[in-house]
Write a protein that holds these residues in place. Structure first.
Motif, PDB file in Angstrom:
ATOM      1  N   THR A 363       0.775  -1.199  -0.034  1.00  0.00           N
ATOM      2  CA  THR A 363       0.064   0.018   0.042  1.00  0.00           C
ATOM      3  C   THR A 363       0.836   1.203  -0.084  1.00  0.00           C
ATOM      4  O   THR A 363       2.048   1.210   0.336  1.00  0.00           O
ATOM      5  N   GLN A 364       0.035   2.501  -0.322  1.00  0.00           N
ATOM      6  CA  GLN A 364       0.849   3.780  -0.351  1.00  0.00           C
ATOM      7  C   GLN A 364       1.570   3.974   0.874  1.00  0.00           C
ATOM      8  O   GLN A 364       2.884   4.465   1.095  1.00  0.00           O
ATOM      9  N   THR A 365       0.875   3.775   2.034  1.00  0.00           N
ATOM     10  CA  THR A 365       1.391   4.344   3.326  1.00  0.00           C
ATOM     11  C   THR A 365       2.723   3.326   3.805  1.00  0.00           C
ATOM     12  O   THR A 365       3.615   3.829   4.295  1.00  0.00           O
ATOM     13  N   GLN A 366       2.412   2.241   3.549  1.00  0.00           N
ATOM     14  CA  GLN A 366       3.614   1.337   3.818  1.00  0.00           C
ATOM     15  C   GLN A 366       4.804   1.739   2.977  1.00  0.00           C
ATOM     16  O   GLN A 366       5.794   1.578   3.438  1.00  0.00           O
ATOM     17  N   CYS A 367       4.620   2.169   1.975  1.00  0.00           N
ATOM     18  CA  CYS A 367       5.743   2.377   0.822  1.00  0.00           C
ATOM     19  C   CYS A 367       6.541   3.926   1.380  1.00  0.00           C
ATOM     20  O   CYS A 367       7.852   3.824   1.406  1.00  0.00           O
ATOM     21  N   PHE A 368       5.405   4.856   2.023  1.00  0.00           N
ATOM     22  CA  PHE A 368       6.185   6.169   2.268  1.00  0.00           C
ATOM     23  C   PHE A 368       6.782   5.843   3.599  1.00  0.00           C
ATOM     24  O   PHE A 368       7.803   6.335   3.818  1.00  0.00           O
ATOM     25  N   GLU A 369       6.252   4.894   4.453  1.00  0.00           N
ATOM     26  CA  GLU A 369       7.011   4.495   5.633  1.00  0.00           C
ATOM     27  C   GLU A 369       8.577   4.027   5.310  1.00  0.00           C
ATOM     28  O   GLU A 369       9.529   4.553   6.226  1.00  0.00           O
ATOM     29  N   ALA A 370       8.458   3.098   4.536  1.00  0.00           N
ATOM     30  CA  ALA A 370       9.879   2.842   4.119  1.00  0.00           C
ATOM     31  C   ALA A 370      10.542   3.708   3.562  1.00  0.00           C
ATOM     32  O   ALA A 370      11.995   3.819   4.006  1.00  0.00           O
ATOM     33  N   GLY A 371       9.962   4.699   2.852  1.00  0.00           N
ATOM     34  CA  GLY A 371      11.073   5.761   2.223  1.00  0.00           C
ATOM     35  C   GLY A 371      11.572   6.834   3.099  1.00  0.00           C
ATOM     36  O   GLY A 371      12.527   7.096   3.324  1.00  0.00           O
ATOM     37  N   VAL A 372      10.587   6.865   4.169  1.00  0.00           N
ATOM     38  CA  VAL A 372      11.136   7.892   5.262  1.00  0.00           C
ATOM     39  C   VAL A 372      12.152   7.150   5.991  1.00  0.00           C
ATOM     40  O   VAL A 372      13.320   7.895   6.436  1.00  0.00           O
ATOM     41  N   LEU A 373      12.080   5.840   6.241  1.00  0.00           N
ATOM     42  CA  LEU A 373      13.251   5.161   7.109  1.00  0.00           C
ATOM     43  C   LEU A 373      14.562   5.290   6.239  1.00  0.00           C
ATOM     44  O   LEU A 373      15.632   5.545   6.804  1.00  0.00           O
ATOM     45  N   PHE A 374      14.262   5.044   4.899  1.00  0.00           N
ATOM     46  CA  PHE A 374      15.380   5.050   4.178  1.00  0.00           C
ATOM     47  C   PHE A 374      16.032   6.448   3.985  1.00  0.00           C
ATOM     48  O   PHE A 374      17.415   6.643   4.165  1.00  0.00           O
ATOM     49  N   ALA A 375      15.380   7.581   4.046  1.00  0.00           N
ATOM     50  CA  ALA A 375      15.872   8.782   3.840  1.00  0.00           C
ATOM     51  C   ALA A 375      16.580   9.306   5.178  1.00  0.00           C
ATOM     52  O   ALA A 375      17.613   9.826   5.348  1.00  0.00           O
ATOM     53  N   ARG A 376      16.140   8.873   6.352  1.00  0.00           N
ATOM     54  CA  ARG A 376      16.666   9.020   7.848  1.00  0.00           C
ATOM     55  C   ARG A 376      17.952   8.256   7.977  1.00  0.00           C
ATOM     56  O   ARG A 376      18.631   8.687   8.756  1.00  0.00           O
ATOM     57  N   SER A 377      17.957   7.092   7.140  1.00  0.00           N
ATOM     58  CA  SER A 377      19.149   6.373   7.387  1.00  0.00           C
ATOM     59  C   SER A 377      20.279   6.584   6.177  1.00  0.00           C
ATOM     60  O   SER A 377      21.402   6.953   6.627  1.00  0.00           O
ATOM     61  N   GLU A 378      19.942   6.936   4.927  1.00  0.00           N
ATOM     62  CA  GLU A 378      20.833   6.922   3.941  1.00  0.00           C
ATOM     63  C   GLU A 378      21.005   8.290   3.302  1.00  0.00           C
ATOM     64  O   GLU A 378      21.688   8.614   2.551  1.00  0.00           O
ATOM     65  N   GLY A 379      19.859   9.331   3.686  1.00  0.00           N
ATOM     66  CA  GLY A 379      19.949  10.628   3.533  1.00  0.00           C
ATOM     67  C   GLY A 379      19.250  11.019   2.032  1.00  0.00           C
ATOM     68  O   GLY A 379      19.036  12.137   1.988  1.00  0.00           O
ATOM     69  N   ILE A 380      18.954  10.237   1.116  1.00  0.00           N
ATOM     70  CA  ILE A 380      18.304  10.397  -0.433  1.00  0.00           C
ATOM     71  C   ILE A 380      16.602  10.332   0.182  1.00  0.00           C
ATOM     72  O   ILE A 380      16.463   9.172   0.493  1.00  0.00           O
ATOM     73  N   VAL A 381      16.100  11.306  -0.287  1.00  0.00           N
ATOM     74  CA  VAL A 381      14.447  11.243  -0.194  1.00  0.00           C
ATOM     75  C   VAL A 381      14.027  10.442  -1.672  1.00  0.00           C
ATOM     76  O   VAL A 381      14.264  11.107  -2.663  1.00  0.00           O
ATOM     77  N   PRO A 382      13.514   9.309  -1.570  1.00  0.00           N
ATOM     78  CA  PRO A 382      13.009   8.526  -2.718  1.00  0.00           C
ATOM     79  C   PRO A 382      12.055   9.285  -3.285  1.00  0.00           C
ATOM     80  O   PRO A 382      10.890   9.693  -2.572  1.00  0.00           O
ATOM     81  N   ALA A 383      11.758   9.070  -4.570  1.00  0.00           N
ATOM     82  CA  ALA A 383      10.389   9.270  -5.342  1.00  0.00           C
ATOM     83  C   ALA A 383       9.402   8.214  -4.809  1.00  0.00           C
ATOM     84  O   ALA A 383       9.758   6.795  -4.579  1.00  0.00           O
ATOM     85  N   PRO A 384       8.065   8.636  -4.784  1.00  0.00           N
ATOM     86  CA  PRO A 384       7.206   7.684  -4.501  1.00  0.00           C
ATOM     87  C   PRO A 384       7.264   6.199  -5.244  1.00  0.00           C
ATOM     88  O   PRO A 384       6.971   5.276  -4.509  1.00  0.00           O
ATOM     89  N   GLU A 385       7.524   6.363  -6.475  1.00  0.00           N
ATOM     90  CA  GLU A 385       7.625   5.240  -7.250  1.00  0.00           C
ATOM     91  C   GLU A 385       8.827   4.355  -6.636  1.00  0.00           C
ATOM     92  O   GLU A 385       8.726   3.084  -6.378  1.00  0.00           O
ATOM     93  N   ALA A 386       9.838   5.020  -6.288  1.00  0.00           N
ATOM     94  CA  ALA A 386      11.237   4.288  -5.835  1.00  0.00           C
ATOM     95  C   ALA A 386      10.783   3.663  -4.346  1.00  0.00           C
ATOM     96  O   ALA A 386      11.469   2.648  -4.248  1.00  0.00           O
ATOM     97  N   ASN A 387      10.019   4.377  -3.509  1.00  0.00           N
ATOM     98  CA  ASN A 387       9.637   3.825  -2.386  1.00  0.00           C
ATOM     99  C   ASN A 387       9.014   2.396  -2.197  1.00  0.00           C
ATOM    100  O   ASN A 387       9.479   1.769  -1.215  1.00  0.00           O
ATOM    101  N   HIS A 388       8.535   2.032  -3.556  1.00  0.00           N
ATOM    102  CA  HIS A 388       8.209   0.689  -3.458  1.00  0.00           C
ATOM    103  C   HIS A 388       9.381  -0.390  -3.639  1.00  0.00           C
ATOM    104  O   HIS A 388       9.099  -1.419  -2.941  1.00  0.00           O
ATOM    105  N   ALA A 389      10.458  -0.155  -4.007  1.00  0.00           N
ATOM    106  CA  ALA A 389      11.671  -1.046  -4.205  1.00  0.00           C
ATOM    107  C   ALA A 389      12.198  -0.953  -2.842  1.00  0.00           C
ATOM    108  O   ALA A 389      12.804  -1.924  -2.380  1.00  0.00           O
ATOM    109  N   VAL A 390      12.259   0.208  -2.292  1.00  0.00           N
ATOM    110  CA  VAL A 390      12.678   0.389  -0.864  1.00  0.00           C
ATOM    111  C   VAL A 390      11.978  -0.529   0.090  1.00  0.00           C
ATOM    112  O   VAL A 390      12.551  -1.285   0.849  1.00  0.00           O
TER     113      VAL A 390
END
Length: 456
Positions: A363-390
């Motif tokens: 789902t959308q919120t699951q992917c955004f949650e993953a993207g925020v964790l990634f950004a706070r760990s790795e520094g890059i804010v992913p596109a919403p599409e990329a959040n699915h791979a994250v």
């Protein structure tokens, strides 16, 4: 000794050839059919829309296709792209897995899309094309073609899905900066757009409708061709520079993937990272698990039917066999606009049928949650599409944690989210909901699939 974080290739190490997976498939994919005759299409059928070089690439079974030097010269603006080891994400997850990501957000347009936009513009300019029409969802593809068109002196007209046109005004501004014209789709500039708006003036649009508008205008003028940012074989071919580079970089890291994860909408960035590794397995090498991650609100691989269907809503395109939700299906307005397409690339669909790839949906919120964790760990804010791979990579890393397995995970971070911050703002404000599609609409769209007899 410190373990390296990034792995960089020199410009001289950039691939000289694209990889064509059609050469190594154990079974050829079903042919593209003419909707009137239901016979396989020939080059003449596609000539009104594409230059001959791209048509030849579309049907080629040659394993390697040379990248023209003018294309490689432009690629050097951002290629080879970096491969990163996600040390901090690994630590945040407490996983024994090694996580690597190929970062395509370093391109001028901010995503993987210029990998195909540049060669498409090049071949069109060579063929004497003056104008290109196209569609775009979130705007990554429209931005990339606008950039590439400017480099080769081509006029570019972009039909952007209405909901994304409204959600992402800055992406539209980048297209205009590159010299393109961007219209909300459905529009009043095409017969089909006017027909859709007459039935529903507030229509949110879809990639299928935007494709119909772009194809309609391209077919009307000899100096105009159509360009597509995903789905077609030649588009996936151009993206294989991603995986080919990643292979070299993983060897530098003394690693090889056990699992490869990619976001999937039409299939281009997924194919780019996965196809070269699938070839490695098909030719006797190690076979990593290949996981396609798609949005739960537009799940063509996990809920769609493998059948012949039109690529657009007005039924102006040939019939391709693919995992489809039906060409009349309108996905809900979730923020990963680049993944809001009713069908999956025929080659990716074929690989799923052959059992060479897996598919999951989040789902959308699951992917955004993953993207925020990634950004706070790795520094890059992913596109919403990329959040699915994250999200997919994180799930694989957590599985490794549960199982105590130190597997190597590779995913493609296909673009940054700098023009998608309104979506992140909504996420933090608790205003981002998990959009769902109408089951009745899906059933209706699937019931309207073209009737194509099975071959004898």
């Amino acid at each position: 000794m410190t373990t390296p974080t990034k792995f960089l290739l020199q410009e001289s190490q950039m691939p000289k050839y694209w990889y064509n997976i059609a050469a190594d498939l154990p079974k050829a994919p079903p042919p593209v059919l003419h909707p009137g005759t239901l016979q396989p299409v020939g080059p003449d059928d596609l000539a009104p829309l594409f230059p001959m070089e791209l048509i030849l690439q579309e049907v080629s079974t040659e394993r390697e296709i040379e990248i023209p030097e003018p294309v490689r010269e432009i690629y050097r603006l951002w290629r080879p792209s970096p491969l990163f080891r996600a040390h901090r994400l690994e630590k945040a997850l407490g996983t024994p897995a090694k996580i690597f990501y190929k970062y395509e957000g370093v391109s001028p347009a901010g995503s993987h899309k210029p990998n195909t936009a540049v060669p498409q513009a090049f071949y069109n300019a060579q063929a004497g094309t003056k104008r290109l029409t196209t569609e775009t969802g979130a705007g990554q593809w429209g931005t990339s073609l606008s950039f590439a068109g400017q480099l080769f002196g081509l006029e570019v007209l972009v039909f952007q899905v209405r909901v994304s046109y409204d959600q992402k005004p800055y992406r539209r501004a980048v297209m205009e900066t590159y010299g393109a014209r961007c219209l909300a789709s459905p529009s009043m500039e095409t017969e089909y757009g006017r027909r859709v708006l007459a039935q529903r003036p507030d229509h949110p649009g879809s990639l299928g409708i935007a494709i119909s508008e772009a194809v309609e205008l391209a077919a009307q003028r000899e100096d105009t061709k159509y360009a597509l940012g995903s789905v077609l074989n030649h588009v996936l071919l151009h993206q294989t520079v991603i995986g080919l580079e990643a292979m070299e970089q993983l060897q530098m890291a003394d690693a090889w993937p056990d699992v490869i994860v990619g976001a999937t909408g039409g299939g281009s960035n997924f194919a780019g990272i996965a196809f070269p590794f699938i070839r490695h397995g098909l030719r006797g090498g190690a076979k990593p698990r290949i996981v396609a991650v798609e949005p739960a609100a537009c799940p063509s691989l996990t809920r769609g039917k493998y059948a012949y269907d039109f690529g657009d809503t007005a039924h102006l395109t040939p019939l391709t066999k693919m995992h489809t939700l039906g060409s009349t299906f309108t996905p809900p307005p979730f923020h990963a606009g680049g993944l809001r397409y009713h069908g999956m690339a025929p080659l990716v669909s074929h690989l799923k049928e052959l059992g060479l790839i897996e598919a999951v949906a989040y789902t959308q919120t699951q992917c955004f949650e993953a993207g925020v964790l990634f950004a706070r760990s790795e520094g890059i804010v992913p596109a919403p599409e990329a959040n699915h791979a994250v999200k997919g990579a994180i799930e694989e890393a957590l599985r490794c944690k549960r199982e105590g397995r130190s597997e190597t995970i590779l995913f493609n971070l296909c673009g940054h989210g700098h023009f998608d911050m309104a979506a992140y703002q909504k996420y933090f404000a608790g205003e981002l909901s998990d959009e769902t599609y109408d089951e009745r609409e899906l059933a209706m769209a699937l019931s309207g699939l073209p009737s194509v007899p099975e071959p004898a």
